[in-house]
Design a protein around this motif. Structure first.
Motif, short mmCIF file in Angstrom:
data_model
loop_
_atom_site.label_atom_id
_atom_site.label_comp_id
_atom_site.label_asym_id
_atom_site.label_seq_id
_atom_site.Cartn_x
_atom_site.Cartn_y
_atom_site.Cartn_z
N HIS A 186 0.84 -1.22 0.00
CA HIS A 186 0.00 0.00 0.00
C HIS A 186 0.87 1.26 0.00
CE1 HIS A 186 -4.24 -1.48 1.10
NE2 HIS A 186 -3.52 -2.55 0.80
N PHE A 187 1.95 1.22 0.77
CA PHE A 187 2.87 2.36 0.82
C PHE A 187 3.51 2.58 -0.55
CE2 PHE A 187 7.18 4.05 1.45
CZ PHE A 187 6.87 5.28 2.02
N ALA A 188 3.86 1.47 -1.20
CA ALA A 188 4.48 1.58 -2.53
C ALA A 188 3.51 2.18 -3.55
CB ALA A 188 4.95 0.20 -2.99
N ILE A 189 2.24 1.77 -3.46
CA ILE A 189 1.22 2.31 -4.39
C ILE A 189 1.09 3.82 -4.16
CG2 ILE A 189 -1.28 2.35 -4.89
CD1 ILE A 189 -1.26 -0.71 -4.21
N ARG A 190 0.95 4.22 -2.88
CA ARG A 190 0.77 5.64 -2.59
C ARG A 190 2.02 6.43 -3.01
NH1 ARG A 190 -3.28 7.05 0.12
NH2 ARG A 190 -3.39 5.28 1.56
N LYS A 218 -9.19 -5.75 11.96
CA LYS A 218 -8.78 -4.58 12.75
C LYS A 218 -7.28 -4.28 12.58
CE LYS A 218 -9.98 -2.25 16.88
NZ LYS A 218 -11.08 -2.04 17.71
N GLU A 219 -6.49 -5.34 12.64
CA GLU A 219 -5.04 -5.14 12.54
C GLU A 219 -4.64 -4.65 11.14
OE1 GLU A 219 -0.96 -7.41 13.70
OE2 GLU A 219 -2.81 -8.59 13.82
N LEU A 220 -5.31 -5.21 10.13
CA LEU A 220 -5.02 -4.76 8.75
C LEU A 220 -5.38 -3.28 8.59
CD1 LEU A 220 -6.38 -7.89 6.87
CD2 LEU A 220 -4.06 -6.97 6.56
N PHE A 221 -6.59 -2.93 9.05
CA PHE A 221 -7.09 -1.57 8.83
C PHE A 221 -6.36 -0.54 9.70
CE2 PHE A 221 -11.54 -3.48 7.71
CZ PHE A 221 -11.02 -3.99 6.53
N ALA A 222 -5.59 -1.02 10.68
CA ALA A 222 -4.85 -0.08 11.53
C ALA A 222 -3.56 0.39 10.85
CB ALA A 222 -4.51 -0.76 12.86
N ASP A 225 -1.42 2.98 5.65
CA ASP A 225 -1.86 3.20 4.26
C ASP A 225 -2.99 2.28 3.84
OD1 ASP A 225 -0.06 5.34 3.14
OD2 ASP A 225 1.40 3.99 4.06
N ILE A 226 -3.61 1.60 4.80
CA ILE A 226 -4.75 0.74 4.47
C ILE A 226 -6.03 1.45 4.88
CG2 ILE A 226 -5.85 -1.51 4.85
CD1 ILE A 226 -3.12 -2.75 5.21
N ASP A 227 -6.86 1.75 3.89
CA ASP A 227 -8.02 2.61 4.11
C ASP A 227 -9.34 1.85 4.10
OD1 ASP A 227 -6.32 4.95 4.09
OD2 ASP A 227 -6.11 4.58 1.95
#
Ligand code: PEP
Length: 249
Positions: A186-190, A218-222, A225-227
């Motif tokens: 996600h960081f790479a995409i942004r 919950k852990e993923l969305f925390a 860069d995961i929205d």
């Protein structure tokens, strides 16, 4: 501040009866959810879903569209048809379409453009296969899939779109990417978008998809860069989908 977004991808599942039960259940409980919520339903159920979600906070989406405006394309469905059924979103480039229906990066980019041309928000799905990950090609594959849209339409097109990172090996397999693995992509995409326009990159919602469950959401969305998430199997079970929506809020 990006508002979290959870979209359900029903794939080729459902019936009038099942959809009624699922949507009634979602409508009854979705008002206590703070994130944006949508369901992407099979074409034949768009009318049913449209009438059922009307007046609720649930957005309606489709799972695919034609890259063409109209014409002799038997079996295809155009963006303007989706618009008539009240679609706010449409998935483009889901890995099942890329792999099983031969959708190239160029076709996916053309579908993205067709959606935006009528004011529907495309949800651009990107992600690597297991073999590509094991060969260290994840960043290259995802960047190539994103570049197809950037090169055709320019970075401004991403302003009214959503990106979903869905590692193919995690879809429907129960093998979720770890929060760290997902965040890295996600960081790479942004970052790729930020090279062209930092403001658009900062506002771009990037969802994670691939065996998201109430237990791991919950852990993923925390992650920074995961929205939110694009949810397959768990979107068919109202309690699970609602629990995932709550985890995003
Ligand atoms: C999907 O189909 O986009 C998906 C993420 O499926 P699942 O949640 O079942 O892995």
């Amino acid at each position: 501040m990006r508002k979290k977004f959870v979209a359900g991808n029903w794939k080729m599942h459902g019936s009038f009866q099942q959809n009624t039960a699922l949507l009634e259940n979602l409508k009854a409980h979705v008002s206590d959810v703070a994130c944006e919520v949508a369901v992407c339903v099979p074409y034949p159920y768009l009318a049913q879903a449209q009438s059922m979600v009307e007046g609720s906070v649930i957005g309606l989406g489709a799972q695919n569209l034609s890259e063409h405006v109209s014409g002799a394309f038997t079996g295809e469905v155009s963006a303007s048809m989706l618009k008539e059924f009240g679609c706010r979103y449409v998935l483009v480039g889901h890995s099942e379409r890329r792999a099983q229906y031969g959708e190239s990066d160029a076709v996916v980019a053309a579908k993205f453009a067709a959606a935006q041309a009528v004011g529907i928000v495309p949800v651009l799905c990107v992600g690597e296969s297991l073999a590509e990950r094991q060969s260290g090609l994840t960043a290259q594959v995802v960047s190539r899939q994103l570049s197809a849209v950037l090169d055709l339409l320019g970075v401004a097109a991403l302003e009214s779109s959503v990106v979903a990172y869905e590692p193919v090996w995690a879809i429907g397999t129960g093998m979720t990417a770890t929060p760290g693995q997902a965040q890295e992509v996600h960081f790479a995409i942004r970052s790729q978008v930020a090279v062209q326009n930092a403001v658009i990159a900062g506002g771009l919602r990037i969802l994670y998809g691939g065996s998201v469950k109430p237990q791991n959401a919950k852990e993923l969305f925390a992650q920074a860069d995961i929205d939110g998430g694009l949810i397959g199997g768990a979107a068919l079970v109202a309690d699970d989908f609602l629990a995932i929506c709550r985890a995003a809020a």
